[in-house]
Design a protein around this motif. Structure first.
Motif, PDB file in Angstrom:
ATOM      1  N   HIS A  27      24.307  42.242  67.421  1.00  0.00           N
ATOM      2  CA  HIS A  27      24.634  43.487  68.104  1.00  0.00           C
ATOM      3  C   HIS A  27      25.369  43.224  69.402  1.00  0.00           C
ATOM      4  O   HIS A  27      26.370  43.880  69.711  1.00  0.00           O
ATOM      5  N   HIS A  28      24.889  42.285  70.179  1.00  0.00           N
ATOM      6  CA  HIS A  28      25.526  41.968  71.459  1.00  0.00           C
ATOM      7  C   HIS A  28      26.963  41.495  71.254  1.00  0.00           C
ATOM      8  O   HIS A  28      27.858  41.884  72.009  1.00  0.00           O
ATOM      9  N   ARG A  29      27.185  40.694  70.228  1.00  0.00           N
ATOM     10  CA  ARG A  29      28.514  40.136  69.983  1.00  0.00           C
ATOM     11  C   ARG A  29      29.508  41.199  69.505  1.00  0.00           C
ATOM     12  O   ARG A  29      30.659  41.219  69.955  1.00  0.00           O
ATOM     13  N   ILE A  30      29.077  42.096  68.638  1.00  0.00           N
ATOM     14  CA  ILE A  30      30.017  43.050  68.038  1.00  0.00           C
ATOM     15  C   ILE A  30      30.153  44.332  68.857  1.00  0.00           C
ATOM     16  O   ILE A  30      31.253  44.844  69.042  1.00  0.00           O
ATOM     17  N   PHE A  31      29.036  44.857  69.376  1.00  0.00           N
ATOM     18  CA  PHE A  31      29.067  46.172  70.008  1.00  0.00           C
ATOM     19  C   PHE A  31      28.757  46.159  71.507  1.00  0.00           C
ATOM     20  O   PHE A  31      29.402  46.874  72.274  1.00  0.00           O
ATOM     21  N   GLY A  32      27.765  45.409  71.928  1.00  0.00           N
ATOM     22  CA  GLY A  32      27.394  45.422  73.340  1.00  0.00           C
ATOM     23  C   GLY A  32      26.894  46.802  73.758  1.00  0.00           C
ATOM     24  O   GLY A  32      26.408  47.591  72.965  1.00  0.00           O
ATOM     25  N   GLY A  33      27.021  47.076  75.061  1.00  0.00           N
ATOM     26  CA  GLY A  33      26.606  48.372  75.584  1.00  0.00           C
ATOM     27  C   GLY A  33      25.126  48.480  75.896  1.00  0.00           C
ATOM     28  O   GLY A  33      24.662  49.522  76.352  1.00  0.00           O
ATOM     29  N   VAL A  34      24.366  47.405  75.642  1.00  0.00           N
ATOM     30  CA  VAL A  34      22.925  47.382  75.905  1.00  0.00           C
ATOM     31  C   VAL A  34      22.650  46.400  77.032  1.00  0.00           C
ATOM     32  O   VAL A  34      23.189  45.291  77.045  1.00  0.00           O
ATOM     33  N   ASP A  35      21.809  46.802  77.970  1.00  0.00           N
ATOM     34  CA  ASP A  35      21.473  45.935  79.101  1.00  0.00           C
ATOM     35  C   ASP A  35      20.316  44.998  78.804  1.00  0.00           C
ATOM     36  O   ASP A  35      20.324  43.840  79.219  1.00  0.00           O
ATOM     37  N   VAL A  36      19.299  45.503  78.114  1.00  0.00           N
ATOM     38  CA  VAL A  36      18.083  44.725  77.862  1.00  0.00           C
ATOM     39  C   VAL A  36      17.652  44.925  76.408  1.00  0.00           C
ATOM     40  O   VAL A  36      17.527  46.055  75.942  1.00  0.00           O
ATOM     41  N   TYR A  37      17.415  43.800  75.725  1.00  0.00           N
ATOM     42  CA  TYR A  37      16.887  43.830  74.368  1.00  0.00           C
ATOM     43  C   TYR A  37      15.388  43.526  74.435  1.00  0.00           C
ATOM     44  O   TYR A  37      14.986  42.467  74.916  1.00  0.00           O
TER      45      TYR A  37
END
Length: 308
Positions: A27-37
């Motif tokens: 998810h981080h590689r393709i979309f991002g937009g999240v601060d904390v998983y």
């Protein structure tokens, strides 16, 4: 707060059996937009021995390049304190106490949101925990009551008395599980009570949902989103003004997840996980769900969910 969600901190809610390291990294590689998983919780025991999957999930190499929040499930302050030292040794600076899980198998043992039934014990638990200096910052995720939202004012006063890094508030009771209307007024009370850095959680599925939340609570700092990000993995990016997920991105997303789970587990488990994930973007679409049930390989799953 910046306009259009750009000032909100976005947490990706943990979902056991789904939001593992493979999903987080993809998810981080393709979309991002999240601060904390947020990591699925560790169910602590007297021996503090973790399951293999729990050890793997918190391992630094599993989360390289990500900002993650480990989480524990326990009603024993000594267990939690010892686990926090383990979290520190893994290189993390903050961890989370789960007081939000509504599963009957958890709550009947007085853990998760089962602890909300006894505010007296919860206060004793937190007094013992915070009586010593903790090796990392501690946050907490909670429901607004066990049986009724009327329990929330007492609980809100309780949470406001402790130096949590933040308090995530799932705006439902334990009895309500994950269905029915949320109670956003509980978040308003949290702001008034001075709960430290409250994070809102509950039925934020679309950009429009987040915009309405921001309009109602302009002082809000953060939101936690789970099912909305599984249905639309670009949601975090879109909240910040970015573009919708392209068909190519979605294909890459599902293919990478399938291949990662296949290589870590096996083909059957990977296909089962992909189908479970695809239930969220297929929600309410009977035709897509029927095609998804019949699919026996990743390509037919992708065709079903993309409506081809």
């Amino acid at each position: 707060m910046a306009e259009g969600g750009k000032g909100l901190t976005i947490y990706f809610a943990p979902m056991e059996g789904m939001t593992d390291g493979i999903l987080r990294q993809t998810h981080h590689r393709i979309f991002g937009g999240v601060d904390v998983y947020c990591l699925p919780f560790h169910k602590l025991t007297q021996s503090l021995s973790l399951l293999t999957r729990e050890e793997r999930d918190i391992a630094p190499e599993e989360n390289e390049g990500l900002n993650v929040l480990p989480q524990a499930l326990t009603r024993d302050p000594e267990q939690l304190s010892a686990w926090l030292y383990y979290v520190s040794e893994c290189g993390y600076s903050c961890a989370d106490l789960n007081l939000g899980c509504p599963s009957p198998t958890v709550t009947k043992r007085g853990r998760g949101s089962g602890m909300l039934q006894d505010p007296g014990y919860l206060r004793t638990f937190l007094d013992r925990l915070f009586s010593n200096t903790l090796p990392v910052s501690l946050s907490v995720k909670t429901r607004i009551g066990y049986e009724s939202p009327e329990e929330w004012p007492e609980l809100a006063d309780l949470f406001a008395d402790y130096p949590f890094a933040h308090v995530t508030i799932h705006a439902r009771t334990t009895r309500e599980q994950y269905t029915g209307a949320v109670h956003p007024e509980a978040f308003e009370l949290a702001l008034r009570k001075g709960i430290p850095h409250p994070v809102y959680n509950g039925d934020l599925r679309t950009v429009e949902d987040v915009r309405a939340f921001e309009e109602r609570f302009p002082a809000a700092e953060a939101v936690m989103i789970g099912r909305g990000l599984l249905a639309d993995p670009a949601l975090g990016r879109r909240i910040r003004g970015g573009k919708e997920a392209s068909e190519e991105e979605l294909r890459n997303w599902y293919t990478a997840l399938y291949e990662g789970w296949r290589d870590r587990f096996d083909r059957t488990i990977a296909l089962g996980r992909i189908k479970k994930l695809m239930e969220w973007p297929s929600e309410g679409d009977i035709r897509r769900k029927r095609l998804l049930r019949r699919a026996d390989n990743i390509e037919s799953c992708i065709s079903a969910v993309l409506g081809e």
